[in-house]
Motif scaffolding. Sequence first.
Motif, mmCIF file in Angstrom:
data_model
loop_
_atom_site.group_PDB
_atom_site.id
_atom_site.type_symbol
_atom_site.label_atom_id
_atom_site.label_comp_id
_atom_site.label_asym_id
_atom_site.label_seq_id
_atom_site.Cartn_x
_atom_site.Cartn_y
_atom_site.Cartn_z
ATOM 1 N N TRP A 182 4.519 -1.259 11.358
ATOM 2 C CA TRP A 182 3.862 -1.638 12.629
ATOM 3 C C TRP A 182 3.783 -0.574 13.927
ATOM 4 C CZ3 TRP A 182 0.703 -5.274 11.127
ATOM 5 C CH2 TRP A 182 1.238 -6.391 10.215
ATOM 6 N N LEU A 183 3.664 0.460 13.436
ATOM 7 C CA LEU A 183 3.618 1.807 14.212
ATOM 8 C C LEU A 183 2.197 1.521 14.986
ATOM 9 C CD1 LEU A 183 5.277 4.461 12.065
ATOM 10 C CD2 LEU A 183 6.293 3.406 14.034
ATOM 11 N N ASP A 184 2.265 1.818 16.375
ATOM 12 C CA ASP A 184 0.980 1.965 17.043
ATOM 13 C C ASP A 184 -0.037 2.687 16.391
ATOM 14 O OD1 ASP A 184 2.012 0.013 18.447
ATOM 15 O OD2 ASP A 184 2.713 1.015 20.307
ATOM 16 N N ARG A 185 0.471 3.993 16.216
ATOM 17 C CA ARG A 185 -0.438 5.043 15.574
ATOM 18 C C ARG A 185 0.235 5.929 14.397
ATOM 19 N NH1 ARG A 185 -1.884 10.592 16.812
ATOM 20 N NH2 ARG A 185 -3.998 10.965 16.458
ATOM 21 N N VAL A 186 -0.539 6.147 13.264
ATOM 22 C CA VAL A 186 0.263 7.026 12.387
ATOM 23 C C VAL A 186 -0.423 8.380 12.284
ATOM 24 C CG1 VAL A 186 0.669 7.343 9.893
ATOM 25 C CG2 VAL A 186 0.827 5.163 10.876
ATOM 26 N N VAL A 187 0.335 9.529 12.865
ATOM 27 C CA VAL A 187 -0.154 10.834 13.101
ATOM 28 C C VAL A 187 -0.729 11.337 11.620
ATOM 29 C CG1 VAL A 187 0.029 13.014 13.513
ATOM 30 C CG2 VAL A 187 1.362 11.290 14.749
ATOM 31 N N ASP A 188 -0.138 11.320 10.501
ATOM 32 C CA ASP A 188 -0.617 11.762 9.306
ATOM 33 C C ASP A 188 -0.336 10.462 8.401
ATOM 34 O OD1 ASP A 188 -1.015 13.042 7.125
ATOM 35 O OD2 ASP A 188 0.153 14.789 7.420
ATOM 36 N N GLY A 189 -1.357 9.666 8.098
ATOM 37 C CA GLY A 189 -1.264 8.653 7.180
ATOM 38 C C GLY A 189 -1.098 9.020 5.818
ATOM 39 N N ILE A 212 7.866 -2.019 -1.247
ATOM 40 C CA ILE A 212 6.486 -2.550 -1.720
ATOM 41 C C ILE A 212 6.228 -3.507 -1.061
ATOM 42 C CG2 ILE A 212 5.399 -3.462 -3.689
ATOM 43 C CD1 ILE A 212 7.201 -1.554 -5.444
ATOM 44 N N THR A 213 6.932 -4.453 -0.736
ATOM 45 C CA THR A 213 6.574 -5.689 0.143
ATOM 46 C C THR A 213 6.301 -5.290 1.324
ATOM 47 O OG1 THR A 213 9.007 -6.447 0.402
ATOM 48 C CG2 THR A 213 7.601 -7.606 -1.241
ATOM 49 N N SER A 214 6.856 -4.348 2.009
ATOM 50 C CA SER A 214 6.544 -3.700 3.412
ATOM 51 C C SER A 214 5.349 -2.501 3.485
ATOM 52 C CB SER A 214 8.034 -2.890 3.879
ATOM 53 O OG SER A 214 8.804 -3.836 4.066
ATOM 54 N N LEU A 215 4.777 -2.392 2.302
ATOM 55 C CA LEU A 215 3.714 -1.339 2.542
ATOM 56 C C LEU A 215 2.286 -1.732 3.359
ATOM 57 C CD1 LEU A 215 3.532 -0.290 -1.289
ATOM 58 C CD2 LEU A 215 3.902 1.014 0.763
ATOM 59 N N PRO A 216 2.069 -3.278 3.428
ATOM 60 C CA PRO A 216 0.823 -3.727 4.091
ATOM 61 C C PRO A 216 1.034 -3.443 5.600
ATOM 62 C CG PRO A 216 1.343 -5.274 2.520
ATOM 63 C CD PRO A 216 2.386 -4.149 2.400
ATOM 64 N N GLU A 217 2.379 -3.401 6.103
ATOM 65 C CA GLU A 217 2.750 -3.080 7.559
ATOM 66 C C GLU A 217 3.082 -1.735 7.923
ATOM 67 O OE1 GLU A 217 4.701 -5.179 5.712
ATOM 68 O OE2 GLU A 217 3.934 -7.263 6.289
ATOM 69 N N ILE A 218 3.007 -0.915 6.699
ATOM 70 C CA ILE A 218 3.320 0.641 7.091
ATOM 71 C C ILE A 218 2.245 1.356 6.972
ATOM 72 C CG2 ILE A 218 4.651 2.560 6.153
ATOM 73 C CD1 ILE A 218 6.834 0.647 5.311
ATOM 74 N N VAL A 219 1.434 0.991 5.681
ATOM 75 C CA VAL A 219 0.372 2.064 5.650
ATOM 76 C C VAL A 219 -1.010 1.567 6.358
ATOM 77 C CG1 VAL A 219 -1.318 2.760 3.683
ATOM 78 C CG2 VAL A 219 1.206 2.323 3.135
ATOM 79 N N GLY A 220 -1.683 2.677 6.876
ATOM 80 C CA GLY A 220 -2.998 2.226 7.544
ATOM 81 C C GLY A 220 -4.111 1.921 6.361
ATOM 82 N N ASP A 221 -5.125 1.331 7.087
ATOM 83 C CA ASP A 221 -6.334 0.848 6.442
ATOM 84 C C ASP A 221 -6.774 2.019 5.310
ATOM 85 O OD1 ASP A 221 -5.760 -1.406 7.627
ATOM 86 O OD2 ASP A 221 -7.630 -1.571 8.776
ATOM 87 N N SER A 222 -6.931 3.278 5.849
ATOM 88 C CA SER A 222 -7.664 4.121 5.211
ATOM 89 C C SER A 222 -6.835 4.504 3.828
ATOM 90 C CB SER A 222 -7.517 5.556 6.129
ATOM 91 O OG SER A 222 -6.347 6.075 6.788
ATOM 92 N N GLN A 223 -5.520 4.289 3.951
ATOM 93 C CA GLN A 223 -4.779 4.535 2.835
ATOM 94 C C GLN A 223 -4.492 3.671 1.614
ATOM 95 O OE1 GLN A 223 -3.954 7.924 2.507
ATOM 96 N NE2 GLN A 223 -4.873 7.846 4.732
ATOM 97 N N HIS A 224 -5.319 2.406 2.175
ATOM 98 C CA HIS A 224 -5.282 1.296 1.179
ATOM 99 C C HIS A 224 -5.442 1.621 -0.340
ATOM 100 C CE1 HIS A 224 -4.768 -2.210 4.341
ATOM 101 N NE2 HIS A 224 -3.951 -1.184 4.488
ATOM 102 N N ALA A 225 -6.741 2.426 -0.347
ATOM 103 C CA ALA A 225 -7.027 2.545 -1.901
ATOM 104 C C ALA A 225 -6.199 3.565 -2.567
ATOM 105 C CB ALA A 225 -8.420 3.366 -1.898
ATOM 106 N N ASP A 226 -5.698 4.413 -1.915
ATOM 107 C CA ASP A 226 -4.537 5.311 -2.624
ATOM 108 C C ASP A 226 -3.527 4.597 -2.905
ATOM 109 O OD1 ASP A 226 -6.280 7.422 -2.257
ATOM 110 O OD2 ASP A 226 -5.388 8.077 -0.432
ATOM 111 N N VAL A 227 -2.938 3.664 -1.981
ATOM 112 C CA VAL A 227 -1.772 2.946 -2.157
ATOM 113 C C VAL A 227 -1.887 1.976 -3.485
ATOM 114 C CG1 VAL A 227 -0.173 1.053 -1.513
ATOM 115 C CG2 VAL A 227 -0.643 2.838 -0.064
ATOM 116 N N GLY A 228 -3.271 1.466 -3.443
ATOM 117 C CA GLY A 228 -3.494 0.559 -4.672
ATOM 118 C C GLY A 228 -3.404 1.005 -6.007
ATOM 119 N N LYS A 229 -3.968 2.266 -5.944
ATOM 120 C CA LYS A 229 -4.037 3.139 -7.149
ATOM 121 C C LYS A 229 -2.659 3.405 -7.683
ATOM 122 C CE LYS A 229 -6.197 7.097 -9.461
ATOM 123 N NZ LYS A 229 -4.811 7.561 -10.287
#
Length: 1438
Positions: A182-189, A212-229
């Motif tokens: 839950w960082l307010d902003r991730v500089v380099d996602g 792994i269970t914490s990933l949705p709270e850490i990763v930004g929306d733009s990185q969801h596809a990479d994380v999913g792969k």
Amino acid sequence: MVSKRRLSRSEDKESLTEDASKTRKQPLSKKTKKSHIANEVEENDSIFVKLLKISGIILKTGESQNQLAVDQIAFQKKLFQTLRRHPSYPKIIEEFVSGLESYIEDEDSFRNCLLSCERLQDEEASMGASYSKSLIKLLLGIDILQPAIIKTLFEKLPEYFFENKNSDEINIPRLIVSQLKWLDRVVDGKDLTTKIMQLISIAPENLQHDIITSLPEIVGDSQHADVGKELSDLLIENTSLTVPILDVLSSLRLDPNFLLKVRQLVMDKLLSIRLEDLPVIIKFILHSITAMDALEVISELREKLDLQHCVLPSRLQASQVKLKSKGRASSSGNQESSGQNCIILLFDVIKSAIRYEKTISEAWIKAIENTASVSEHKVFDLVMLFIIYSTNTQTKKYIERVLRNKIRSGCIQEQLLQSTFSIHYLVLKDMCSSILSLAQSLLHSPDQSIISFGSLLYKYAFKFFDTYCQQEVVGALVTHICSGNEAEVDTALDVLLELVVLNPSAMMMNAVFVKGILDYLDNISPQQIRKLFYVLSTLAFSKQNEASSHIQDDMHLVIRKQLSSTVFKYKLIGIIGAVTMAGIMAADRSESSSLTQDRTNLSDEQCTQVTSLLQLVHSCSEQSPQASALYYDEFANLIQHEKLDPKALEWVGHTICNDFQDAFVVDSCVVPEGDFPFPVKALYGLEEYNTQDGIAINLLPLLFSQDFAKDGGPVTSQESGQKLVSPLCLAPYFRLLRLCVERQHNGNLEEIDGLLDCPVFLTDLEPGERLESMSAKECSFMCSLIFLTLNWFREIVNAFCRETSPEMKGKVLTRLKHIVELQIILEKYLAVTPDYVPPLGNFDVETLDITPHTVTAISAKIRKKGKIERKQETDGSKTSSSDTLSEEKNSECDPTPSHKGPLNKEFTGKEEKTSLLLHNSHAFFRELDIEVFSILHCGLVTKFILDTEMHTEATEVVQLGPPELLFLLEDLSQKLESMLTPPIARRVPFLKNKGSRNIGFSHLQQRSAQEIVHCVFQLLTPMCNHLENIHNYFQCLAAENHSVVDGPGVKVQEYHIMSSCYQRLLQIFHGLFAWSGFSQPENQNLLYSALHVLSSRLKQGEHSQPLEELLSQSFHYLQNFHQSIPSFQCALYLIRLLMVILEKSTASTQNKEKIASLARQFLCRVWPSGDKEKSNISNDQLHALLCIYLEHTDSILKAIEEIAGVGIPELINSPKDASSSTFPTLTRHTFVVFFRVMMAELEKTVKKIEPGTAADSQQIHEEKLLYWNMAVRDFSILINLIKYGRLFVEAFLKQCMPLLDFSFRKHREDVLSLLETFQLDTRLLHHLCGHSKIHQDTRLTQHVPLLKKTLELLVCRVKAMLTLNNCREAFWLGNLKNRDLQGEEIKSQNSQESTADESEDDMSSQASKSKATEDGEEDEVSAGEKEQDSDESYDDSD
């Protein structure tokens, strides 16, 4: 807007995280207070400490928390500005991070940085929040520091891989990961994602799970596809991480196509997944389902998910015990719980999915519905049906329909249902009310197999569920018993009987509900009363339930109350209840005394109770002959089916034997004296010699004493001390005596075999010429005398039918001939006594007002017959049984061939009416036991006639003649119809008698259908012998008389008897093989044995032949009889029998054409007719055979065209009374039947033709056009029914018009030809409408509005077709004149309409000109012209 929303969500979740952090901190703060003196402020000259101090954070050493002196946002802002304005920026950042790295080298300092900071006391009042972030979290919120600090944390994390918790029980790796949430902003996602995925690849498994269970709270929306792969790749590599990965994937925003790939990946691994992981996996699969692929996914899921084998039996039992002791486990401990807990959680997940996703529930039902094989159905399927039924109320009807179809087809069997309850009873327990609701619905079905399934639901719910559910089950069964539906009552009572045996202690707890039925005995039949008292008696007198005296008291109270009633209906209830209870008491005593000696005294006492109870019944019923007879019958049934105590049996036998002799038996040499209306004679004795010690049955004097004395007539001389007994009790009393002797002497009847030979005191029964001179009272007396004699002989046959010695067999056959002869005599008396009511022969009826439904008008007609006719028929009735016809023939099955002589007319006229009289009196004859039909085994029997010194004086050959054979076959046929034909479950109207259907079959009803079928199977060989003999008889008859029925050598009566025997045999075979019980696995051996008997008649085969081979051989064996079929109804039964055999075969389509061929032969055969005016072929029979022919032929349209195009023109051109030469069954009388069937089948056929699509090949289009051309051609011949005409036009609209839409361009000529032919048909339909209007025929006019509407739709639809094919200009409208069937105009219309109608011809001529001039539109205009003509109803005025 989006960013604001994200911030808001982040703050919410951050608050939750910090709350958790604060909770973890509390025990640490207590330690801090204790060691506060040792804790000091961090004094360090590093730039890191200084800058933090300037910005507002004071670092502490030891276990103290770092202190935050300012607001968190102010701190971040101050530090950010300080760093940016520092002279050495950006180098200062490296120094700052380097200082941080040095500082966190100390473990305590690192821990303090990860834990939340402590607020200074004076600042708390001004703070908006009561919590604060950790130092690391605050620093990560500063953009210029974030990348470096993230790098530091990832470098630091591996140090703690294998140290889960420190001394303070704090998990450092988990704490580090939580800093990134839950960082307010991730500089380099992207960099963060790369680092964290690298970390996952090297971390230990427990930490991998956390990250792994914490990933949705850490990763930004733009990185969801990479994380999913990355996670999908990891899923392939590491199966143990399946659960957290799928949990995360369902929380990420991923491409649906990607999720489909992941889902398929998971589905492929489903068989190797651990049971503990299944709930999460199934949840992921169900959440990823879309409406398009739901059915496919669910079908694959149910194939791979087999929960029956997930839990081993030992583990299952252990988990059940564990769950019963501790209750249902909570969801938080599922990973440590038993396998059964995991299954419960799995079904909870499925429930949740189907509750909110209608698509899933529908797809699941559809997947189960599409499963065809019996072996493919699983326990999981049944559980799912129950779950969906209880969850979605909208799908209840759908599930009920699916279940019914599965049960009928045998896909869901008892073993599967039992496994479902035994394995998943904990899951099903929560759905108890829904399961009972389903069972209640199934019990309303008319199908016996479905009713049985519903009863099994009740049974297993009671067996596997808890006490509350058991109470609900018993309550539901009691409701069924009081419902008034006969099938429901029988089934519910049968279930109660099973439950009493299955779990008597549990039933005892619910006995009060069952006992409540005693208040509603008015609405249930005698057989049901027996079952109810059996249940209550078993509960009351069971050894396990000694404390059941209150039930005993209630039962005694009810029984005494009913026995003392003066209403026969209630006395009947009391007698049945008392005898049933006595049987249970005696049976329990006999079992206990045989096991333990110490129960002997109790057994004697119980035996005394039994005898006293029976004496009570006897004393309460002796004033009423009907009640006494009922008591004897009930007691006889008890002795026959239950094993009574030897002492009680001895007491009963002694009492009965003495009473029977005193009441009914007298010396044969002493003829009774008295003022009798007729001379008394000893008749029907089987011994030819006279002895002084012979006995006779004293029937006529007893009947005279009863009938004449009560009316004030002369009283016979009776001994002063003799007790008067009603002759009504003769047959029931003898039945009781016989069964008692049989039980005492192991089937030996030597003690009473004198009753088989002895004569009966009667008078000359043959009426002769005195019939017309007899008074109505004398005729009634003679009728009663014959009825009682018949019932005596029927009971004699019941008793001695199983004797094996030839002499005894011969005597039984002689008694059978006496029965047939007496019935012929009885018919003559009944014909002149229309209002006569016979004495009862069956006494377990609810009311005594049952009368034979004789028709007075018919009787009057018979009475008007000449004396000569009756005289001729009665001549020689005793001496010859071959020239008489058995009289119990069913009125609806006696097609009688014609004979042109006067004898045949006389015979036919009387036979039809008198047989109707005796058939209606069926309820007044004693019931023949099923064992009697062993007489069918008899061929020729040699009986020795002995002299007084026991030397053989002569021999006599006795055989089973055609009349006796017909008598037995008719009775057997009625029994099979009663027992094996499934009764339609129907509500009995209020205050109507329900027992009438089973009158005359009360003994039979106490046996199961399986027992009856088994008994009849023993008779298959002799019945086949009789069938072949009759077949040979008709073959020889046809050869001798050149197939002329009324030839000079034909004995008419014998011909009719043999024909009736033929029909009854086929009827019995059909009823037997059509029994629905063969679909149940336990009855497959019975079917196999029966088919083996039939197939062995053709050739002796091995016992191990496959079923298909047996079915094929049986079919061929029965098919061979078609050449000798004597009547149309026999032909129909043979066809139906062959169809029943084929239904059991998987290769039935191969023999389908054989059925059609045989049916056509029967339709083309000349059948003998009953008289000149009318054929004996009934319309219903012809309708049935014609339907069978059209349904089984390979081309219905060709068959219809043959009948309509060949048969009907032949009929039209034939003389008035003639028939079609090709189809002799097609006459002017039967034309309507042929016509109606052909129209109905034509309409059904065209409905089955698929409309087709434009994508279909040209060959398919041509075949369908050809088919429709043939259909329309047939329709043109048959178009004379408004109703079927409309249905055909509707089918044309729906099925044919789409085909014409895309066939018009390629096959224009064919389409136009089809439409032009159809135009003539629709025009004729229009004329039919006009005809109905003229004649005001309401039967026709009710169809006119719908027909006109359909014709209008046809016009619009053709217009649409032309528009689609760019021929819109070729269509116009016109009015047709209203004409009658002869084509003449109806003159009742206005002149304006007539003028307008005349324009039709002008338009037609214009169309012709247009056709000649416009080459390119020639066909379109033709179509338009046709449509203008066919538009009969568009603008038509009434």
